[in-house]
Design a protein around this motif. Structure first.
Motif, PDB file in Angstrom:
ATOM      1  N   PHE A   1      -5.257   3.841 -15.084  1.00  0.00           N
ATOM      2  CA  PHE A   1      -4.908   2.803 -14.120  1.00  0.00           C
ATOM      3  C   PHE A   1      -4.086   1.695 -14.787  1.00  0.00           C
ATOM      4  O   PHE A   1      -4.198   0.523 -14.429  1.00  0.00           O
TER       5      PHE A   1
ATOM      6  N   VAL B   1       0.421   2.561 -12.237  1.00  0.00           N
ATOM      7  CA  VAL B   1       0.375   1.996 -10.893  1.00  0.00           C
ATOM      8  C   VAL B   1       1.794   1.832 -10.336  1.00  0.00           C
ATOM      9  O   VAL B   1       2.067   2.167  -9.175  1.00  0.00           O
TER      10      VAL B   1
ATOM     11  N   SER C   1       3.096   5.152  -9.366  1.00  0.00           N
ATOM     12  CA  SER C   1       2.504   5.601  -8.105  1.00  0.00           C
ATOM     13  C   SER C   1       3.184   4.948  -6.906  1.00  0.00           C
ATOM     14  O   SER C   1       3.437   5.594  -5.890  1.00  0.00           O
TER      15      SER C   1
ATOM     16  N   SER D   1       3.581  13.510  -9.619  1.00  0.00           N
ATOM     17  CA  SER D   1       2.148  13.244  -9.610  1.00  0.00           C
ATOM     18  C   SER D   1       1.510  13.592 -10.949  1.00  0.00           C
ATOM     19  O   SER D   1       0.715  12.810 -11.497  1.00  0.00           O
TER      20      SER D   1
ATOM     21  N   SER E   1      -1.105  17.832  -2.890  1.00  0.00           N
ATOM     22  CA  SER E   1       0.053  17.024  -2.473  1.00  0.00           C
ATOM     23  C   SER E   1       0.900  17.786  -1.458  1.00  0.00           C
ATOM     24  O   SER E   1       1.431  17.202  -0.507  1.00  0.00           O
TER      25      SER E   1
ATOM     26  N   ALA F   1      -0.063   6.945   1.430  1.00  0.00           N
ATOM     27  CA  ALA F   1      -1.151   6.317   0.667  1.00  0.00           C
ATOM     28  C   ALA F   1      -1.914   7.360  -0.158  1.00  0.00           C
ATOM     29  O   ALA F   1      -2.226   7.135  -1.330  1.00  0.00           O
ATOM     30  N   ILE F   2      -2.217   8.509   0.451  1.00  0.00           N
ATOM     31  CA  ILE F   2      -2.934   9.562  -0.267  1.00  0.00           C
ATOM     32  C   ILE F   2      -2.099  10.099  -1.415  1.00  0.00           C
ATOM     33  O   ILE F   2      -2.596  10.285  -2.532  1.00  0.00           O
TER      34      ILE F   2
ATOM     35  N   ALA G   1       0.317   8.657  -3.094  1.00  0.00           N
ATOM     36  CA  ALA G   1       0.464   7.670  -4.165  1.00  0.00           C
ATOM     37  C   ALA G   1      -0.821   7.492  -4.965  1.00  0.00           C
ATOM     38  O   ALA G   1      -0.777   7.210  -6.174  1.00  0.00           O
ATOM     39  N   SER G   2      -1.966   7.655  -4.306  1.00  0.00           N
ATOM     40  CA  SER G   2      -3.243   7.435  -4.994  1.00  0.00           C
ATOM     41  C   SER G   2      -3.829   8.712  -5.582  1.00  0.00           C
ATOM     42  O   SER G   2      -4.762   8.649  -6.392  1.00  0.00           O
TER      43      SER G   2
ATOM     44  N   HIS H   1      -4.365   9.037  -9.421  1.00  0.00           N
ATOM     45  CA  HIS H   1      -5.456   8.209  -9.929  1.00  0.00           C
ATOM     46  C   HIS H   1      -6.814   8.800  -9.551  1.00  0.00           C
ATOM     47  O   HIS H   1      -7.763   8.747 -10.338  1.00  0.00           O
ATOM     48  N   LEU H   2      -6.895   9.365  -8.352  1.00  0.00           N
ATOM     49  CA  LEU H   2      -8.130  10.039  -7.940  1.00  0.00           C
ATOM     50  C   LEU H   2      -8.401  11.230  -8.858  1.00  0.00           C
ATOM     51  O   LEU H   2      -9.543  11.423  -9.319  1.00  0.00           O
TER      52      LEU H   2
END
Length: 219
Positions: free
Chosen positions: A19, A24, A27, A68, A158, A187-188, A190-191, A194-195
């Motif tokens: 993170f 960030v 992302s 990603s 993705s 949103a999914i 981009a995150s 990190h998930l």
């Protein structure tokens, strides 16, 4: 006890690296790319040509998978590019199942299928990832190839999420969802890196990859 505390500290730093400011920003850049790329694909010159539309759409899938995984590993070494290229390939190669179901190399046949092809069932993703993880454990490849199930997870997820804005998610045997709102898809996407990194941290995979990719873990 001191060794255990040091190990937990290393894991915490590995998670924080996932993170970092750079990750960030990357992302956010990925989310912006998705927005711009999807707008460009709406141009009539692309929409009116089946081959151009299919190739452009598949290329965007590949770039999203590529980007990603690059966020996950951080691209520290030249050899890392091999991995991100593989991630992009895995993200785009799913669409080959259109031709498999059509039983033809005809693009028109692949685009006019009576139902969605098997690799577009989202339930397949965890099943394949867990099977791959079991096979790697069986053949003692769990250290050197520890990244592969996670790469497959992020690449295929993705792809499915992006397709979800048009067709929803197909979750066997429960049917499919409504089409995803566009903001949720961005949103999914981009995150998702990190998930994925967080789950890898919980399973200890992130720590193994720290050595492989030269991820900075300060104690």
């Amino acid at each position: 006890m001191l060794l255990a505390m040091a190990s937990e500290t290393e894991k915490a730093h590995a998670l924080l690296q996932s993170f970092s400011t750079a990750s960030v920003i990357s992302s956010l850049g990925l989310g912006f790319f998705c927005f711009v790329a999807d707008r460009l694909l709406q141009f009539s010159v692309i929409q009116q040509n089946d081959w151009l539309r299919a190739l452009s759409d598949n290329t965007v899938h590949g770039v999203v998978g590529f980007w990603s995984w690059a966020i996950v590993i951080g691209l520290k070494k030249k050899s890392d590019f091999t991995e991100v290229i593989l991630a992009g390939f895995l993200s785009s190669v799913i669409d080959v199942d259109h031709f498999v179901l059509a039983g033809s190399l005809s693009l028109q046949a692949a685009l006019t299928l009576p139902r969605r092809p098997f690799l577009h069932c989202s339930t397949v993703i965890p099943l394949v990832c867990l099977t791959l993880k079991f096979i790697m454990h069986l053949f003692k490849l769990k250290d050197s190839w520890c990244f592969l199930p996670w790469m497959l997870f992020i690449s295929w997820t993705s792809h499915h999420v992006r397709d979800g804005i048009r067709h929803g998610l197909w979750i066997c045997p429960f049917g499919k969802t409504a089409p995803l709102p566009y903001w949720l898809y961005v949103a999914i996407t981009a995150s998702l890196p990190h998930l994925c990194s967080f789950i890898m941290y919980l399973t200890g995979t992130r720590e193994l990859m720290a050595t492989k990719h030269g991820m900075r873990i300060d104690v």
